[in-house]
Enzyme design. Structure first.
Site, PDB file in Angstrom:
ATOM      1  N   MET A  66      70.711  52.120   2.822  1.00 53.87           N
ATOM      2  CA  MET A  66      70.705  53.273   3.714  1.00 53.87           C
ATOM      3  C   MET A  66      70.243  54.548   2.984  1.00 53.87           C
ATOM      4  SD  MET A  66      71.205  52.414   6.776  1.00 53.87           S
ATOM      5  CE  MET A  66      71.635  50.932   7.677  1.00 53.87           C
ATOM      6  N   SER A  67      71.022  55.621   3.025  1.00 53.68           N
ATOM      7  CA  SER A  67      70.524  56.907   2.522  1.00 53.68           C
ATOM      8  C   SER A  67      70.416  57.003   1.005  1.00 53.68           C
ATOM      9  CB  SER A  67      71.380  58.062   3.052  1.00 53.68           C
ATOM     10  OG  SER A  67      71.076  58.301   4.408  1.00 53.68           O
ATOM     11  N   THR A  68      70.844  55.988   0.297  1.00 46.46           N
ATOM     12  CA  THR A  68      70.551  55.963  -1.141  1.00 46.46           C
ATOM     13  C   THR A  68      69.045  55.762  -1.338  1.00 46.46           C
ATOM     14  OG1 THR A  68      72.778  55.144  -1.579  1.00 46.46           O
ATOM     15  CG2 THR A  68      71.189  54.852  -3.336  1.00 46.46           C
ATOM     16  N   THR A  69      68.328  55.531  -0.242  1.00 47.01           N
ATOM     17  CA  THR A  69      66.867  55.514  -0.256  1.00 47.01           C
ATOM     18  C   THR A  69      66.292  56.915  -0.477  1.00 47.01           C
ATOM     19  OG1 THR A  69      66.982  53.737   1.396  1.00 47.01           O
ATOM     20  CG2 THR A  69      64.834  54.734   1.031  1.00 47.01           C
ATOM     21  N   LYS A  70      66.981  57.945  -0.006  1.00 47.53           N
ATOM     22  CA  LYS A  70      66.433  59.307  -0.069  1.00 47.53           C
ATOM     23  C   LYS A  70      66.073  59.755  -1.483  1.00 47.53           C
ATOM     24  CE  LYS A  70      68.408  61.258   4.182  1.00 47.53           C
ATOM     25  NZ  LYS A  70      69.072  60.083   4.764  1.00 47.53           N
TER      26      LYS A  70
END
Length: 364
Positions: A66-70
């Site tokens: 999820m937002s650890t992609t950012k």
């Protein structure tokens, strides 16, 4: 205690113990990694990819973080800025002319990266399938007015962040964000992390499981699963989600791949002997761009260029529990990835922070 596979130095044994404790408590399967000065000191994993606990989590198991992609998306922008191909202080319309519509001429690239652009919410409701059409999504964002004067306030751009930064990267390089990351970051480093996943990697994917008290309809948009931009757990477990490029949320990897890619920023631009950017080029990640109330999250936040800033550390976490933390003062990067999601509205999720705390024990 749950058995943990992998390697670690004696000094960092507490990290392996922390992962074992998590597997004994909430986790089904998970991985943890620590890099110091761009080199691995912890690479461990354990548990299972399925709730029935019949299939072991392996060294090459990957999961949607999820937002650890950012932080990966932000790294791409910082590399381009360091090369002189992208000016963080330039108007977005310099690279993406259509973006100037609806009075957005003064939105700067740095506003996109620091969640201060005023484009936190989608114009209307979208379902997950709407996010798979890159052109349609970016055209929609280009036509949308800002919700506040850019740079004057922050509001977490949960899903829009990746499309906004990703389209700038595409305009500058002629390559999609996922392709640029694969060719300029993951490839040179040998990092097992992917933004948009090839079919050949599907067998390695551990599906995400919702918090124990929720069904697969559990949504990132809150209790209302129809919330604008809200993604359900069952959406993230589909082939369509895996094939798309959603640079705010559909990165697939394990703790090793996350920590390896991010360790360039905690180690002056180099990891594993490979230089991706200069020491100075790393600094925008932790230099404070905004500090104050986050309008979306309703709590204080401090943002650098694509990262949350927490004292000497900078990084971000993903919906459900994954985490990456960089510390440029010690040269350390810590990552944690799992397939059992928890709901922080029900109880505090400190699994990733426990791994980080264990890593710091070795530095004392």
């Amino acid at each position: 205690m749950a058995q943990v596979q992998g390697t670690y130095t004696n000094e960092f044994a507490a990290v392996a113990d922390a992962l074992s404790e998590l597997l004994d408590a909430d986790d089904i399967g998970a991985s943890a990694a620590v890099f110091v000065n761009g080199e691995p000191v912890v690479d461990v994993w354990g548990g299972h990819v399925d709730a029935e606990r019949t299939v072991a989590w392996e060294r090459d198991t990957i999961v949607n973080v999820m937002s650890t992609t950012k932080p990966m998306t932000a790294l791409c922008a910082l590399i381009l800025a360091d090369r002189g191909e992208l000016d963080l202080s330039a108007p977005v319309s310099t690279y993406w002319p259509e973006f100037a519509a609806a009075g957005k001429e003064n939105v700067l690239v740095r506003h996109l990266l620091s969640h201060t652009a005023g484009l936190a919410d989608w114009p209307g409701k979208l379902v997950a399938e709407d996010l798979y059409d890159w052109a349609a999504v970016t055209e929609r964002l280009a036509a949308t007015p800002t919700q506040w004067e850019p740079g004057t306030a922050a509001g977490y751009h949960s899903m829009t962040f990746g499309f906004l930064v990703g389209e700038v990267v595409r305009r500058v390089t002629g390559r999609s964000l996922g392709r640029f990351f694969a060719e300029e970051v993951a490839g040179p480093l040998g990092a097992d992390f992917h933004i948009g996943l090839d079919a050949q990697d599907d067998p390695r994917v551990a599906r995400l499981y919702p918090p124990p008290s929720h069904s697969d309809d559990f949504s990132s948009g809150g209790p209302d699963s129809d919330a604008a931009g809200g993604i359900r757990v069952k959406d993230a477990n589909t082939e369509g989600w895996r094939r798309a490029e959603i640079p705010a949320a559909n990165g697939f990897g394990n703790a090793r791949g996350i920590a390896l890619a991010q360790s360039v920023l905690s180690n002056g631009g180099v990891a594993g002997g490979v230089r991706l950017l200069s020491k100075e080029g790393c600094e925008p990640a932790w230099h404070v761009e905004y500090a104050g109330e986050d309008r979306v999250m309703g709590q204080p936040a401090t943002y650098g260029m694509g990262f949350g800033v927490f004292g000497n550390t900078f990084g971000w976490g993903g919906w459900g529990g994954s985490l990456v933390m960089n510390d440029h003062s010690t040269g350390m990067t810590v990552a944690y990835a799992m397939n059992q999601m928890l709901d922080p509205r029900e109880r505090e999720d400190i699994r990733g922070l426990n791994v980080v705390a264990a890593a710091y024990e070795a530095l004392r």
